[in-house]
Scaffold this motif. Structure first.
Motif, PDB file in Angstrom:
ATOM      1  N   PRO A   9       0.849  -1.192   0.000  1.00  0.00           N
ATOM      2  CA  PRO A   9       0.000   0.000   0.000  1.00  0.00           C
ATOM      3  C   PRO A   9       0.894   1.255   0.000  1.00  0.00           C
ATOM      4  O   PRO A   9       2.029   1.224   0.488  1.00  0.00           O
ATOM      5  N   ASP A  10       0.389   2.328  -0.527  1.00  0.00           N
ATOM      6  CA  ASP A  10       1.159   3.577  -0.620  1.00  0.00           C
ATOM      7  C   ASP A  10       1.691   4.029   0.740  1.00  0.00           C
ATOM      8  O   ASP A  10       2.815   4.504   0.850  1.00  0.00           O
ATOM      9  N   GLU A  11       0.862   3.860   1.784  1.00  0.00           N
ATOM     10  CA  GLU A  11       1.284   4.284   3.129  1.00  0.00           C
ATOM     11  C   GLU A  11       2.507   3.506   3.597  1.00  0.00           C
ATOM     12  O   GLU A  11       3.405   4.064   4.223  1.00  0.00           O
ATOM     13  N   MET A  12       2.528   2.202   3.329  1.00  0.00           N
ATOM     14  CA  MET A  12       3.670   1.396   3.737  1.00  0.00           C
ATOM     15  C   MET A  12       4.929   1.788   2.962  1.00  0.00           C
ATOM     16  O   MET A  12       6.009   1.876   3.528  1.00  0.00           O
ATOM     17  N   ALA A  14       5.611   4.662   1.656  1.00  0.00           N
ATOM     18  CA  ALA A  14       6.051   5.968   2.160  1.00  0.00           C
ATOM     19  C   ALA A  14       6.798   5.800   3.479  1.00  0.00           C
ATOM     20  O   ALA A  14       7.832   6.442   3.707  1.00  0.00           O
ATOM     21  N   PHE A  15       6.280   4.935   4.340  1.00  0.00           N
ATOM     22  CA  PHE A  15       6.943   4.672   5.623  1.00  0.00           C
ATOM     23  C   PHE A  15       8.330   4.082   5.391  1.00  0.00           C
ATOM     24  O   PHE A  15       9.316   4.516   6.008  1.00  0.00           O
TER      25      PHE A  15
END
Length: 90
Positions: A9-12, A14-15
């Motif tokens: 996922p994009d959030e992961m 980015a993290f």
């Protein structure tokens, strides 16, 4: 080296990219490799601790002497004999 493709996922992602930058890693892949190495070390440590616990719980210790160490020396490449000798020199 083998290549592995992941879908995240994009959030992961980015993290991971942020953590890689904060940790001084050259890339997200380098950061993930570092995470895997840390997990491998943790697993190896847990396995060693389990073996140590098993040994400690296996019963009372038997003192190694030159006489009791004789059979062990043949099986262990004389390591026990070296340890026994160094202990007796003290």
């Amino acid at each position: 080296m083998t290549t592995m493709n992941l879908s995240l996922p994009d959030e992961m992602m980015a993290f991971i990219e942020a953590q890689a930058a904060l940790g001084g890693h050259a890339s997200a892949a380098e950061y993930v490799q570092a995470l895997i190495r840390e997990a491998q070390k943790r697993t190896a440590k847990q396995e060693l601790e389990a073996k140590l616990r098993e040994g400690m719980e296996s019963g009372p210790a038997t003192e190694m002497t030159p006489r009791t160490g004789m059979g062990w020396n043949a099986r262990s490449g004389n390591v026990a004999g070296s340890v026994t000798q160094s202990l007796h020199r003290r």
